[in-house]
Design a protein around this motif. Structure first.
Motif, PDB file in Angstrom:
ATOM      1  N   GLY A 121       0.900  -1.236   0.036  1.00 43.66           N
ATOM      2  CA  GLY A 121       0.092  -0.084   0.122  1.00 43.66           C
ATOM      3  C   GLY A 121       0.808   1.292  -0.157  1.00 43.66           C
ATOM      4  N   SER A 122       2.029   1.190   0.968  1.00 41.30           N
ATOM      5  CA  SER A 122       2.779   2.443   0.713  1.00 41.30           C
ATOM      6  C   SER A 122       3.325   2.595  -0.562  1.00 41.30           C
ATOM      7  N   MET A 123       3.946   1.346  -1.303  1.00 47.47           N
ATOM      8  CA  MET A 123       4.307   1.565  -2.557  1.00 47.47           C
ATOM      9  C   MET A 123       3.329   2.200  -3.759  1.00 47.47           C
ATOM     10  N   LEU A 124       2.111   1.524  -3.477  1.00 46.52           N
ATOM     11  CA  LEU A 124       1.129   2.040  -4.470  1.00 46.52           C
ATOM     12  C   LEU A 124       1.083   3.699  -4.312  1.00 46.52           C
ATOM     13  N   SER A 125       0.864   4.186  -2.907  1.00 47.37           N
ATOM     14  CA  SER A 125       0.573   5.398  -2.847  1.00 47.37           C
ATOM     15  C   SER A 125       1.829   6.325  -3.287  1.00 47.37           C
ATOM     16  N   ALA A 126       3.075   5.879  -3.152  1.00 49.66           N
ATOM     17  CA  ALA A 126       4.385   6.551  -3.659  1.00 49.66           C
ATOM     18  C   ALA A 126       4.575   6.597  -4.860  1.00 49.66           C
ATOM     19  N   ALA A 127       4.303   5.513  -5.701  1.00 54.04           N
ATOM     20  CA  ALA A 127       4.213   5.405  -6.991  1.00 54.04           C
ATOM     21  C   ALA A 127       3.389   6.379  -7.795  1.00 54.04           C
ATOM     22  N   ARG A 128       2.036   6.471  -7.535  1.00 55.41           N
ATOM     23  CA  ARG A 128       1.110   7.398  -7.874  1.00 55.41           C
ATOM     24  C   ARG A 128       1.752   8.762  -7.805  1.00 55.41           C
ATOM     25  N   GLU A 129       2.038   9.199  -6.546  1.00 52.60           N
ATOM     26  CA  GLU A 129       2.421  10.372  -6.258  1.00 52.60           C
ATOM     27  C   GLU A 129       3.719  11.132  -6.991  1.00 52.60           C
ATOM     28  N   MET A 130       4.515  10.164  -7.093  1.00 50.21           N
ATOM     29  CA  MET A 130       6.132  10.246  -7.498  1.00 50.21           C
ATOM     30  C   MET A 130       6.339   9.900  -8.917  1.00 50.21           C
ATOM     31  N   LEU A 131       5.450   9.385  -9.620  1.00 49.59           N
ATOM     32  CA  LEU A 131       5.640   8.888 -10.964  1.00 49.59           C
ATOM     33  C   LEU A 131       6.020   9.999 -12.103  1.00 49.59           C
ATOM     34  N   GLN A 132       5.690  11.073 -11.765  1.00 51.35           N
ATOM     35  CA  GLN A 132       5.905  12.353 -12.587  1.00 51.35           C
ATOM     36  C   GLN A 132       7.659  12.492 -12.952  1.00 51.35           C
ATOM     37  N   TYR A 133       8.417  12.236 -11.419  1.00 53.12           N
ATOM     38  CA  TYR A 133       9.716  12.532 -11.450  1.00 53.12           C
ATOM     39  C   TYR A 133      10.482  11.323 -12.125  1.00 53.12           C
ATOM     40  N   GLY A 134       9.897  10.215 -12.453  1.00 53.07           N
ATOM     41  CA  GLY A 134      10.768   9.372 -13.394  1.00 53.07           C
ATOM     42  C   GLY A 134      11.828   8.590 -12.520  1.00 53.07           C
ATOM     43  N   LYS A 135      11.833   8.569 -11.381  1.00 52.87           N
ATOM     44  CA  LYS A 135      12.739   8.155 -10.623  1.00 52.87           C
ATOM     45  C   LYS A 135      12.546   6.577 -10.261  1.00 52.87           C
ATOM     46  N   PRO A 136      13.695   5.568 -10.339  1.00 51.49           N
ATOM     47  CA  PRO A 136      13.662   4.178  -9.907  1.00 51.49           C
ATOM     48  C   PRO A 136      12.856   4.187  -8.445  1.00 51.49           C
ATOM     49  N   MET A 137      12.309   3.119  -8.263  1.00 49.28           N
ATOM     50  CA  MET A 137      11.657   2.807  -6.699  1.00 49.28           C
ATOM     51  C   MET A 137      12.235   1.396  -6.373  1.00 49.28           C
ATOM     52  N   LEU A 138      12.558   1.215  -5.116  1.00 47.71           N
ATOM     53  CA  LEU A 138      12.754   0.208  -4.474  1.00 47.71           C
ATOM     54  C   LEU A 138      12.077   0.014  -3.038  1.00 47.71           C
ATOM     55  N   GLY A 139      11.564  -1.208  -2.795  1.00 46.36           N
ATOM     56  CA  GLY A 139      10.664  -1.464  -1.560  1.00 46.36           C
ATOM     57  C   GLY A 139      11.307  -2.369  -0.525  1.00 46.36           C
ATOM     58  N   VAL A 140      11.262  -1.745   0.724  1.00 38.14           N
ATOM     59  CA  VAL A 140      11.662  -2.512   1.928  1.00 38.14           C
ATOM     60  C   VAL A 140      10.291  -2.895   2.820  1.00 38.14           C
ATOM     61  N   ASN A 141      10.150  -4.211   2.703  1.00 38.17           N
ATOM     62  CA  ASN A 141       8.839  -4.701   3.098  1.00 38.17           C
ATOM     63  C   ASN A 141       8.652  -4.470   4.699  1.00 38.17           C
ATOM     64  N   ARG A 142       7.450  -3.861   5.028  1.00 38.51           N
ATOM     65  CA  ARG A 142       6.985  -3.734   6.344  1.00 38.51           C
ATOM     66  C   ARG A 142       5.375  -3.930   6.399  1.00 38.51           C
ATOM     67  N   GLY A 143       5.053  -4.654   5.486  1.00 38.57           N
ATOM     68  CA  GLY A 143       3.684  -4.979   5.509  1.00 38.57           C
ATOM     69  C   GLY A 143       3.242  -6.394   5.550  1.00 38.57           C
ATOM     70  N   ARG A 144       2.204  -6.959   4.646  1.00 40.84           N
ATOM     71  CA  ARG A 144       2.260  -8.183   4.746  1.00 40.84           C
ATOM     72  C   ARG A 144       2.460  -9.049   3.511  1.00 40.84           C
ATOM     73  N   LEU A 145       1.859  -8.986   2.338  1.00 40.61           N
ATOM     74  CA  LEU A 145       2.356  -9.927   1.267  1.00 40.61           C
ATOM     75  C   LEU A 145       3.660  -9.283   0.694  1.00 40.61           C
TER      76      LEU A 145
END
Length: 293
Positions: A73-97
């Motif tokens: 959920g955190s990645m989904l939110s960040a991806a929508r908000e920051m897509l415009q900047y075109g920067k690669p993203m990497l996730g550290v899991n603190r959720g469930r799946l």
């Protein structure tokens, strides 16, 4: 000496149990790699070692890499908000799946060190743009990495809609609603609705009826560049919610149309060494579980 990424932003959720420990490990790994840390302001109160804090807009504008600390959920939110900047993203899991955030909390230093030295794989994911049209005008809009859901919003009530793909009439549906999913979202809500799992590299979309009032109404997989229109028939009495990734909510009225098309920008996701989509499915969906001991 800085590694592949000299300025690294860290964003995500700050109100999770045990987040402080993982954050300290992450900051230490980035310091060891010689990176300049751009810490989101919401994390400022959790550590004294993060230096100055920044807004998401500032991080998007200046970071070479954005690390999301949290769950999918955190990645989904960040991806929508920051897509415009075109920067690669990497996730550290603190959720469930954690299909999108695949660095394990207990391997943060090891896997961050590998990524910062250039040992990673990358893949591109696309998002959907969605708008609600009323009398020829846009009254609401949003975007989604996983899925867009148009439903009745009311328990045990159906809505009637017409589905068009690339301006061609497909069918009329009486159902609880429709799910339009990207390959990324095929392991999320649409999976619960009986939809197929799509490999993330596919250029495709899934249209899935929710509890349709017809045994012949089945999911359909279409081209990823298709334009989808869902007409909410005027005789409906319900004002159906339109939800993006389960996080952004809009409301349509009888007679409105919901338009969906692929966002021209792409999200670049990074994965640590050894990442495998099929291994994630085995782990997250328990494919390897024995039927009997």
């Amino acid at each position: 000496m800085p590694g592949v990424f000299s300025q690294v932003g860290v964003v995500g959720r700050s109100r999770q149990e045990g987040i402080e420990t993982v954050l300290e490990e992450l900051i230490g790994a980035l310091r060891d790699a010689g990176a300049t840390l751009l810490l989101e302001d919401r994390f400022g109160e959790l550590t004294s070692d993060g230096g100055d804090t920044h807004t998401r807009d500032s991080i998007g504008a200046h970071a070479d890499l954005i690390i999301v600390l949290g769950g999918d959920g955190s990645m989904l939110s960040a991806a929508r908000e920051m897509l415009q900047y075109g920067k690669p993203m990497l996730g550290v899991n603190r959720g469930r799946l954690g299909f999108l955030t695949d660095i394990s909390p207990d391997r943060v230093r090891e896997q961050i060190a590998a990524v910062m030295s250039g040992d990673f794989s990358s893949e591109e994911r696309f998002l959907l743009d969605v708008s609600v049209q009323r009398n020829g005008e846009t009254v609401a809009e949003g975007d989604a990495l996983n899925d867009v859901v148009v439903n009745s919003g009311t328990s045990a009530q159906m809505i009637e809609v017409e589905l068009y793909i690339d301006d061609e009439f497909v069918n009329r549906q009486r159902a609880d609603g429709l799910i339009v999913s990207t390959p990324t979202g095929s392991t999320a809500y649409s999976l619960s609705g009986g939809g197929p799992i799509m490999h993330p590299s596919l250029d495709a979309l899934l249209v899935l009826p929710m509890f349709p009032h017809a045994l012949s109404s089945r999911p359909i997989v279409i081209r990823g560049d298709s334009e989808i229109r869902i007409d909410v028939l005027a005789r409906n009495r319900i004002h159906p919610p339109v939800t993006c990734d389960g996080q952004v909510n809009m409301t349509a009225r009888p007679g409105d149309s919901v338009l969906l098309r692929r966002n021209p920008a792409v999200l670049t996701l990074l994965h640590p060494p050894g990442h495998s989509f099929y291994a994630s499915c085995r782990d997250k969906l328990r494919w390897s579980g024995a039927l009997v001991d």
